[in-house]
Motif scaffolding. Structure first.
Motif, short mmCIF file in Angstrom:
data_model
loop_
_atom_site.label_atom_id
_atom_site.label_comp_id
_atom_site.label_asym_id
_atom_site.label_seq_id
_atom_site.Cartn_x
_atom_site.Cartn_y
_atom_site.Cartn_z
N ASP A 24 0.89 -1.31 0.35
CA ASP A 24 0.29 -0.18 0.13
C ASP A 24 0.83 1.38 -0.16
O ASP A 24 0.53 2.29 -0.56
CB ASP A 24 -1.17 0.03 1.50
N ILE A 25 2.01 1.20 0.90
CA ILE A 25 2.82 2.28 0.47
C ILE A 25 4.02 1.50 0.74
O ILE A 25 4.54 1.33 0.95
CB ILE A 25 2.48 2.71 2.31
N THR A 26 5.23 2.71 -0.28
CA THR A 26 6.62 2.72 -0.27
C THR A 26 7.38 3.63 0.30
O THR A 26 6.99 4.93 0.09
CB THR A 26 6.63 1.60 -1.69
N PHE A 27 8.93 3.35 -0.15
CA PHE A 27 10.15 4.21 -0.04
C PHE A 27 11.08 3.94 -0.46
O PHE A 27 11.50 2.44 -0.56
CB PHE A 27 10.14 4.30 2.27
N THR A 28 11.72 4.94 -0.94
CA THR A 28 13.04 4.02 -1.75
C THR A 28 14.37 4.56 -1.25
O THR A 28 14.09 5.75 -1.60
CB THR A 28 12.64 3.85 -3.07
N GLY A 29 15.26 4.45 -0.84
CA GLY A 29 16.29 4.73 -0.42
C GLY A 29 17.28 4.25 -1.11
O GLY A 29 17.54 3.62 -2.03
N SER A 30 18.07 5.64 -2.60
CA SER A 30 18.98 5.83 -3.62
C SER A 30 20.19 5.76 -2.87
O SER A 30 20.57 5.14 -4.01
CB SER A 30 18.68 6.32 -4.71
N THR A 31 20.82 5.75 -1.32
CA THR A 31 22.22 5.87 -1.66
C THR A 31 22.88 4.32 -0.85
O THR A 31 24.20 4.78 -0.23
CB THR A 31 22.32 7.29 -0.71
N VAL A 32 21.81 3.84 0.15
CA VAL A 32 22.44 3.21 1.74
C VAL A 32 22.76 2.01 0.58
O VAL A 32 24.30 1.99 1.16
CB VAL A 32 20.67 2.87 1.83
N SER A 33 22.70 1.79 0.01
CA SER A 33 23.25 0.04 -0.12
C SER A 33 24.91 0.54 -1.54
O SER A 33 25.84 -0.14 -1.53
CB SER A 33 22.55 -0.78 -1.16
N ASP A 34 24.55 1.65 -1.43
CA ASP A 34 25.96 2.87 -2.86
C ASP A 34 27.27 2.45 -1.45
O ASP A 34 27.96 1.92 -1.48
CB ASP A 34 25.99 3.83 -3.21
N ASN A 35 27.24 2.46 0.07
CA ASN A 35 27.62 2.52 0.87
C ASN A 35 27.94 1.37 1.29
O ASN A 35 29.07 1.12 2.67
CB ASN A 35 27.73 3.71 1.75
N TRP A 36 27.83 -0.15 1.10
CA TRP A 36 27.76 -1.12 1.40
C TRP A 36 29.18 -2.14 0.68
O TRP A 36 30.17 -1.26 -0.09
CB TRP A 36 26.90 -2.08 1.41
N ASN A 37 29.77 -3.03 1.00
CA ASN A 37 30.81 -3.69 0.29
C ASN A 37 30.56 -4.44 -0.99
O ASN A 37 31.34 -5.81 -0.60
CB ASN A 37 31.93 -4.88 1.58
N ASN A 38 29.32 -4.48 -1.15
CA ASN A 38 28.81 -4.91 -1.96
C ASN A 38 29.17 -6.75 -2.19
O ASN A 38 29.89 -7.45 -2.89
CB ASN A 38 29.89 -4.58 -3.92
N GLU A 39 28.26 -6.90 -0.83
CA GLU A 39 28.65 -8.99 -0.66
C GLU A 39 27.42 -9.16 -1.06
O GLU A 39 26.02 -8.17 -1.13
CB GLU A 39 29.15 -8.72 0.54
N PRO A 40 27.04 -10.62 -1.30
CA PRO A 40 26.25 -10.76 -1.19
C PRO A 40 25.07 -10.50 0.28
O PRO A 40 25.48 -10.63 1.48
CB PRO A 40 26.31 -12.47 -1.55
N LEU A 41 23.69 -10.01 -0.64
CA LEU A 41 22.96 -10.36 0.31
C LEU A 41 21.64 -10.84 0.91
O LEU A 41 21.23 -12.19 0.55
CB LEU A 41 21.89 -9.39 -0.21
N LEU A 42 22.53 -11.36 3.02
CA LEU A 42 21.27 -12.52 3.41
C LEU A 42 19.73 -12.00 3.44
O LEU A 42 19.59 -10.85 3.34
CB LEU A 42 22.24 -12.51 4.40
N VAL A 43 18.67 -12.95 4.18
CA VAL A 43 17.61 -12.21 4.54
C VAL A 43 17.01 -12.84 5.65
O VAL A 43 17.97 -13.49 6.43
CB VAL A 43 17.00 -12.49 3.54
N SER A 44 16.36 -11.45 6.69
CA SER A 44 16.47 -12.15 8.30
C SER A 44 14.75 -11.73 8.47
O SER A 44 14.26 -10.99 7.81
CB SER A 44 16.97 -11.71 8.81
N ILE A 45 14.22 -12.67 9.87
CA ILE A 45 13.35 -11.91 10.08
C ILE A 45 13.11 -12.14 11.90
O ILE A 45 14.49 -12.69 12.52
CB ILE A 45 11.99 -12.88 9.59
#
Length: 286
Positions: free
Chosen positions: A202-223
């Motif tokens: 129903d509602i979304t927000f997009t962040g365009s700069t966060v992952s640019d500052n990560w280390n380009n490693e594979p992404l895990l998922v968590s709950i």
């Protein structure tokens, strides 16, 4: 039986492939099966507990204090990062994907804040991560339920992520989208829990700069479930049960951890070359 005959060679090579793949950790596991995920505590606390089935994961907060910032959860890998893990699932940073999961929080005589989260990131500790968080906050004048996005870079929270919804029911669906072309992360929420009525947020927000500052490693998922004093006090007493269910991959494909090793692929390649050579020179040993 002549093991060097072309027919026997084909059967032998098929057996090698089957044995290699089925002996690879995580091969038979399923990303959407919560029993194939790994539990974590950050840090451990005796008033938190968890359990899982193939279709749901449950977190409980008992009648006792839990310090703010304490998490209990399940991650899609069995160690802190994909590089150190021996089983699980990750997503490539060069591919786009969208995930969703339903949640429901049940409170009884609750005092203090408790939250539920759904995130992606490079490490289980959340040093480089982003996600959707539902929080039931004890304001002292009644409870306040809200949903917001959150992100961290090098273990520092990134401000400016707005609340997605306020004064919501204690159940709904959380969405995560990663764009492999530009690294944008979209966080979403819907007030329905089933897959048909909650196929899109129903509602979304997009962040365009966060992952640019990560280390380009594979992404895990968590709950996870979290005690958090933001806007009030940490969990103090009462009971809480948070249930995640109906995890779905709307688009994209998870990658098995670990992927078949180079040695494994090389051995299979040698077996295939040997089989071709046998066919070329007939049934005699070479």
């Amino acid at each position: 039986m002549n093991l060097f005959s072309s027919t026997s060679g084909i059967h032998l090579f098929r057996a090698m492939v089957w044995l290699a793949l089925t002996s690879t950790p995580g091969f038979a596991a399923s990303f959407t099966n919560f029993t194939d995920w790994t539990s974590f505590n950050d840090p451990p606390n005796s008033n938190f507990s968890s359990s899982s089935t193939s279709t749901s994961a449950t977190f409980n907060a008992a009648n006792g204090p839990i310090p703010t910032g304490t998490d209990i959860g399940f991650a899609s890998i069995d160690e802190n990062t994909a590089a150190t893990s021996t089983q699980g699932f990750v997503f490539s940073t060069t591919s786009s994907f969208t995930l969703a999961v339903s949640y429901n929080l049940i409170l009884n005589a609750a005092v203090g804040n408790i939250g539920l989260g759904f995130g992606i990131g490079e490490d289980v500790t959340g040093m480089n991560s982003a996600g959707v968080a539902f929080q039931s906050a004890d304001t002292g004048f009644g409870r306040f339920n809200g949903v917001a996005g959150a992100a961290r870079v090098n273990d520092v929270g990134i401000g400016g992520t707005p609340a997605l919804a306020s004064f919501v029911d204690a159940n709904g669906t959380m969405f995560l989208t990663y764009d492999g072309t530009n690294g944008n992360i979209t966080l979403g929420w819907a007030d329905a829990v089933d897959s048909l009525s909650a196929s899109v947020p129903d509602i979304t927000f997009t962040g365009s700069t966060v992952s640019d500052n990560w280390n380009n490693e594979p992404l895990l998922v968590s709950i996870f479930m979290r005690s958090d004093a933001t806007g009030g006090s940490a969990w103090t007493s009462g009971t809480a049960e948070g249930v995640f269910s109906n995890l779905r991959v709307i688009s994209g494909s998870p990658i098995v951890v670990p992927e078949p090793s180079s040695a494994l692929l090389a051995s299979l390649g040698l077996g295939f070359l040997a089989l071709r050579r046998q066919r070329r020179f007939g049934n005699r040993p070479v």
